[in-house]
Scaffold this motif. Structure first.
Motif, PDB file in Angstrom:
ATOM      1  N   SER A 196      46.834  24.942  42.104  1.00 25.64           N
ATOM      2  CA  SER A 196      45.746  25.781  41.612  1.00 25.64           C
ATOM      3  C   SER A 196      46.314  26.950  40.814  1.00 25.64           C
ATOM      4  CB  SER A 196      44.913  26.306  42.793  1.00 25.64           C
ATOM      5  OG  SER A 196      44.160  27.435  42.421  1.00 25.64           O
ATOM      6  N   TRP A 197      45.794  27.182  39.621  1.00 25.05           N
ATOM      7  CA  TRP A 197      46.273  28.298  38.814  1.00 25.05           C
ATOM      8  C   TRP A 197      45.979  29.627  39.485  1.00 25.05           C
ATOM      9  CZ3 TRP A 197      49.726  28.776  35.195  1.00 25.05           C
ATOM     10  CH2 TRP A 197      50.079  27.675  34.416  1.00 25.05           C
ATOM     11  N   ASP A 198      44.856  29.730  40.160  1.00 22.82           N
ATOM     12  CA  ASP A 198      44.554  30.976  40.871  1.00 22.82           C
ATOM     13  C   ASP A 198      45.600  31.249  41.942  1.00 22.82           C
ATOM     14  OD1 ASP A 198      42.351  31.348  39.309  1.00 22.82           O
ATOM     15  OD2 ASP A 198      40.874  30.999  40.883  1.00 22.82           O
ATOM     16  N   ASP A 199      45.970  30.213  42.703  1.00 24.60           N
ATOM     17  CA  ASP A 199      47.001  30.380  43.741  1.00 24.60           C
ATOM     18  C   ASP A 199      48.347  30.743  43.115  1.00 24.60           C
ATOM     19  OD1 ASP A 199      45.161  29.806  45.677  1.00 24.60           O
ATOM     20  OD2 ASP A 199      45.880  27.777  46.087  1.00 24.60           O
ATOM     21  N   ARG A 200      48.670  30.100  42.008  1.00 23.54           N
ATOM     22  CA  ARG A 200      49.937  30.389  41.332  1.00 23.54           C
ATOM     23  C   ARG A 200      50.011  31.854  40.895  1.00 23.54           C
ATOM     24  NH1 ARG A 200      50.237  25.162  37.193  1.00 23.54           N
ATOM     25  NH2 ARG A 200      50.890  23.604  38.732  1.00 23.54           N
ATOM     26  N   ILE A 201      48.925  32.339  40.348  1.00 21.08           N
ATOM     27  CA  ILE A 201      48.911  33.710  39.831  1.00 21.08           C
ATOM     28  C   ILE A 201      48.969  34.721  40.973  1.00 21.08           C
ATOM     29  CG2 ILE A 201      47.476  35.404  38.618  1.00 21.08           C
ATOM     30  CD1 ILE A 201      46.560  33.030  36.818  1.00 21.08           C
ATOM     31  N   ALA A 209      46.327  38.791  38.565  1.00 27.12           N
ATOM     32  CA  ALA A 209      46.464  38.542  40.000  1.00 27.12           C
ATOM     33  C   ALA A 209      45.500  39.420  40.797  1.00 27.12           C
ATOM     34  CB  ALA A 209      47.903  38.793  40.446  1.00 27.12           C
ATOM     35  N   LYS A 210      45.424  40.692  40.437  1.00 23.75           N
ATOM     36  CA  LYS A 210      44.532  41.600  41.161  1.00 23.75           C
ATOM     37  C   LYS A 210      43.062  41.243  40.906  1.00 23.75           C
ATOM     38  CE  LYS A 210      47.717  45.481  41.589  1.00 23.75           C
ATOM     39  NZ  LYS A 210      48.031  46.893  41.250  1.00 23.75           N
ATOM     40  N   LYS A 211      42.741  40.795  39.708  1.00 28.00           N
ATOM     41  CA  LYS A 211      41.376  40.384  39.381  1.00 28.00           C
ATOM     42  C   LYS A 211      40.963  39.184  40.241  1.00 28.00           C
ATOM     43  CE  LYS A 211      38.757  38.456  35.464  1.00 28.00           C
ATOM     44  NZ  LYS A 211      38.787  37.033  35.849  1.00 28.00           N
ATOM     45  N   ILE A 212      41.833  38.191  40.336  1.00 32.47           N
ATOM     46  CA  ILE A 212      41.533  36.996  41.129  1.00 32.47           C
ATOM     47  C   ILE A 212      41.426  37.346  42.609  1.00 32.47           C
ATOM     48  CG2 ILE A 212      42.443  34.752  41.871  1.00 32.47           C
ATOM     49  CD1 ILE A 212      43.725  34.545  39.054  1.00 32.47           C
ATOM     50  N   ALA A 213      42.355  38.171  43.100  1.00 31.09           N
ATOM     51  CA  ALA A 213      42.326  38.561  44.513  1.00 31.09           C
ATOM     52  C   ALA A 213      41.047  39.321  44.838  1.00 31.09           C
ATOM     53  CB  ALA A 213      43.552  39.404  44.849  1.00 31.09           C
ATOM     54  N   PHE A 214      40.616  40.200  43.937  1.00 22.62           N
ATOM     55  CA  PHE A 214      39.369  40.938  44.156  1.00 22.62           C
ATOM     56  C   PHE A 214      38.179  39.984  44.203  1.00 22.62           C
ATOM     57  CE2 PHE A 214      35.604  43.091  42.437  1.00 22.62           C
ATOM     58  CZ  PHE A 214      35.471  44.120  43.368  1.00 22.62           C
ATOM     59  N   GLU A 215      38.142  39.038  43.295  1.00 25.35           N
ATOM     60  CA  GLU A 215      37.038  38.083  43.259  1.00 25.35           C
ATOM     61  C   GLU A 215      37.002  37.203  44.502  1.00 25.35           C
ATOM     62  OE1 GLU A 215      37.827  36.055  39.634  1.00 25.35           O
ATOM     63  OE2 GLU A 215      36.825  37.554  38.358  1.00 25.35           O
ATOM     64  N   LYS A 216      38.159  36.977  45.113  1.00 28.06           N
ATOM     65  CA  LYS A 216      38.251  36.086  46.278  1.00 28.06           C
ATOM     66  C   LYS A 216      38.496  36.856  47.570  1.00 28.06           C
ATOM     67  CE  LYS A 216      39.742  31.991  43.786  1.00 28.06           C
ATOM     68  NZ  LYS A 216      40.612  30.800  43.803  1.00 28.06           N
ATOM     69  N   LYS A 217      38.216  38.143  47.558  1.00 21.48           N
ATOM     70  CA  LYS A 217      38.593  38.988  48.694  1.00 21.48           C
ATOM     71  C   LYS A 217      37.942  38.576  50.007  1.00 21.48           C
ATOM     72  CE  LYS A 217      35.233  42.745  47.785  1.00 21.48           C
ATOM     73  NZ  LYS A 217      34.584  42.193  46.585  1.00 21.48           N
ATOM     74  N   ASP A 218      36.809  37.886  49.962  1.00 19.16           N
ATOM     75  CA  ASP A 218      36.131  37.458  51.185  1.00 19.16           C
ATOM     76  C   ASP A 218      36.311  35.968  51.458  1.00 19.16           C
ATOM     77  OD1 ASP A 218      35.062  40.054  51.574  1.00 19.16           O
ATOM     78  OD2 ASP A 218      33.475  39.620  50.127  1.00 19.16           O
ATOM     79  N   SER A 219      37.210  35.323  50.748  1.00 19.45           N
ATOM     80  CA  SER A 219      37.333  33.866  50.854  1.00 19.45           C
ATOM     81  C   SER A 219      38.418  33.449  51.840  1.00 19.45           C
ATOM     82  CB  SER A 219      37.630  33.258  49.484  1.00 19.45           C
ATOM     83  OG  SER A 219      38.957  33.555  49.082  1.00 19.45           O
ATOM     84  N   GLY A 220      38.207  32.315  52.469  1.00 17.88           N
ATOM     85  CA  GLY A 220      39.232  31.729  53.326  1.00 17.88           C
ATOM     86  C   GLY A 220      40.414  31.246  52.522  1.00 17.88           C
ATOM     87  N   GLU A 221      40.197  30.927  51.260  1.00 12.03           N
ATOM     88  CA  GLU A 221      41.272  30.458  50.388  1.00 12.03           C
ATOM     89  C   GLU A 221      42.350  31.525  50.217  1.00 12.03           C
ATOM     90  OE1 GLU A 221      41.882  29.031  45.740  1.00 12.03           O
ATOM     91  OE2 GLU A 221      39.858  29.399  46.531  1.00 12.03           O
ATOM     92  N   LEU A 222      41.917  32.762  49.979  1.00  5.92           N
ATOM     93  CA  LEU A 222      42.882  33.851  49.819  1.00  5.92           C
ATOM     94  C   LEU A 222      43.625  34.115  51.118  1.00  5.92           C
ATOM     95  CD1 LEU A 222      44.162  36.090  48.131  1.00  5.92           C
ATOM     96  CD2 LEU A 222      42.254  37.574  48.762  1.00  5.92           C
ATOM     97  N   ARG A 223      42.921  34.118  52.230  1.00  8.77           N
ATOM     98  CA  ARG A 223      43.574  34.332  53.519  1.00  8.77           C
ATOM     99  C   ARG A 223      44.575  33.209  53.814  1.00  8.77           C
ATOM    100  NH1 ARG A 223      43.814  37.211  57.901  1.00  8.77           N
ATOM    101  NH2 ARG A 223      42.371  38.727  56.999  1.00  8.77           N
ATOM    102  N   LEU A 251      42.462  46.303  47.198  1.00  8.91           N
ATOM    103  CA  LEU A 251      41.514  45.547  46.382  1.00  8.91           C
ATOM    104  C   LEU A 251      40.240  45.203  47.149  1.00  8.91           C
ATOM    105  CD1 LEU A 251      44.045  43.134  44.655  1.00  8.91           C
ATOM    106  CD2 LEU A 251      42.832  45.031  43.573  1.00  8.91           C
ATOM    107  N   GLY A 252      40.179  45.623  48.413  1.00  6.44           N
ATOM    108  CA  GLY A 252      38.974  45.403  49.201  1.00  6.44           C
ATOM    109  C   GLY A 252      39.041  44.252  50.179  1.00  6.44           C
ATOM    110  N   VAL A 253      40.219  43.601  50.275  1.00  8.90           N
ATOM    111  CA  VAL A 253      40.362  42.518  51.245  1.00  8.90           C
ATOM    112  C   VAL A 253      40.369  43.119  52.649  1.00  8.90           C
ATOM    113  CG1 VAL A 253      41.810  40.594  52.000  1.00  8.90           C
ATOM    114  CG2 VAL A 253      41.668  41.171  49.561  1.00  8.90           C
ATOM    115  N   ASP A 254      39.630  42.497  53.560  1.00  9.70           N
ATOM    116  CA  ASP A 254      39.507  43.011  54.934  1.00  9.70           C
ATOM    117  C   ASP A 254      40.762  42.656  55.725  1.00  9.70           C
ATOM    118  OD1 ASP A 254      38.591  44.079  57.291  1.00  9.70           O
ATOM    119  OD2 ASP A 254      37.261  42.393  57.765  1.00  9.70           O
ATOM    120  N   ILE A 255      41.765  43.516  55.650  1.00 15.93           N
ATOM    121  CA  ILE A 255      43.055  43.289  56.308  1.00 15.93           C
ATOM    122  C   ILE A 255      43.483  44.567  56.998  1.00 15.93           C
ATOM    123  CG2 ILE A 255      45.524  42.903  55.938  1.00 15.93           C
ATOM    124  CD1 ILE A 255      44.855  41.074  53.646  1.00 15.93           C
ATOM    125  N   GLU A 256      43.877  44.447  58.263  1.00 19.21           N
ATOM    126  CA  GLU A 256      44.516  45.561  58.969  1.00 19.21           C
ATOM    127  C   GLU A 256      46.021  45.300  58.905  1.00 19.21           C
ATOM    128  OE1 GLU A 256      44.216  48.042  63.169  1.00 19.21           O
ATOM    129  OE2 GLU A 256      42.704  46.529  62.656  1.00 19.21           O
TER     130      GLU A 256
END
Length: 295
Positions: A155-160, A212-226, A274-279
């Motif tokens: 996936s290009w998103d994962d690569r970036i 990279a930051k744009k994609i991470a922000f767009e996917k900040k609530d996704s299981g894919e990013l986690r 970027l708003g990802v819910d991470i402690e």
């Protein structure tokens, strides 16, 4: 906080301010100093102190101006690891850029440019290794597995995300920063070109970080990013842990542990901003507590 903790806290604050380190690093540096208060300050400044007075390089060791000494075998191990990573980054980016088809042409163009930048990094590392007379060592299995995983991303998103956040903040920045600071007092004639190569910012590097930051922000609530975050952090942790015995033999196990904490925490802080819910502290602890098994 008792008087000793207060003194350590004040020392950490002054040191971080002097070197422009981000505030979130303080708990890791604080724990590091408390783990061995008699030697930690001397060891810590060995990693970041820049002085005009030169140290000493022999066939057996590298001695910094403050007297702290690394065995040459450890230097070979660390620089070989860094070089292998840059070599794989060059190969991976080149492979992605050369994929057939007319999709993602802009991304392929950018990765072609980033591959060329990695080639410059490789030349800088080779010049440093040749200049101080150390040999290339084979990478550990865990290091190869980290880059094998990144290369296999489809996936290009994962690569970036992997290259624009994790490679930058877990690999290139911590290792490049450490080596520049360690070697400058010993070999400034080589480290000037090394620092120039690794501090260079280009249109492609700006693009990669922003994308990279744009994609991470767009996917900040996704299981894919986690999911990719967990996979990459596990492999990053394992690759640094593979150097544990070498670090212990050279009396700098605590320094490598600090480096590992930074390599794990840095990308997590970027994601949190970027708003990802991470402690972050809990995530770092979870990775370190998890025994490495098959992925």
């Amino acid at each position: 906080m008792d008087n000793m903790d207060a003194k350590f806290s004040s020392l950490v604050d002054r040191t971080m301010h002097r070197y422009g380190l981000p505030p979130w690093l303080k708990p890791y540096v604080f724990d590091y100093i408390k783990s061995n208060p008699l030697n930690a300050i001397k060891h810590a400044t060995s990693f970041i102190e820049i002085r005009r007075k030169k140290g000493e390089i022999t066939r057996e060791h590298v001695r910094l101006p403050n007297g702290f000494t690394f065995r040459i075998g450890f230097i070979e191990e660390m620089l070989s690891l860094f070089r292998y990573g840059e070599e794989r980054i060059d190969q991976i980016y080149g492979r992605w850029a050369a994929e057939p088809g007319y999709e993602d042409l802009e991304r392929k163009k950018r990765y072609r440019e980033l591959s060329l930048l990695s080639k410059k990094h490789l030349r800088a590392i080779d010049n440093l290794m040749e200049g101080i007379g150390i040999e290339l060592r084979k990478p550990k299995k865990e290091v190869k597995e980290l880059f094998d995983y990144i290369e296999a991303l489809s996936s290009w998103d994962d690569r970036i995300i992997a290259s624009g956040i994790f490679i930058k903040y877990s690999f290139s920045y911590p290792f490049g920063f450490v080596f520049y600071k360690v070697f400058y007092p010993v070999a400034p004639e080589f480290m000037r070109s090394f620092g120039k190569a690794f501090n260079a910012t280009t249109e492609a590097t700006h693009w990669l970080e922003g994308e990279a930051k744009k994609i991470a922000f767009e996917k900040k609530d996704s299981g894919e990013l986690r999911g990719i975050t967990e996979q990459l952090l596990a492999r990053i942790s394992a690759s640094i842990s593979s150097e544990e015995q070498t670090a212990k033999a050279n009396g700098i196990a605590n320094e490598v542990k600090l480096l590992q904490n930074i390599a794990l925490a840095y990308p997590l802080h970027v994601l949190a901003e970027l708003g990802v819910d991470i402690e972050v502290s809990k995530e770092v602890k979870k990775v370190l507590d998890c025994k490495r098994t098959s992925y």
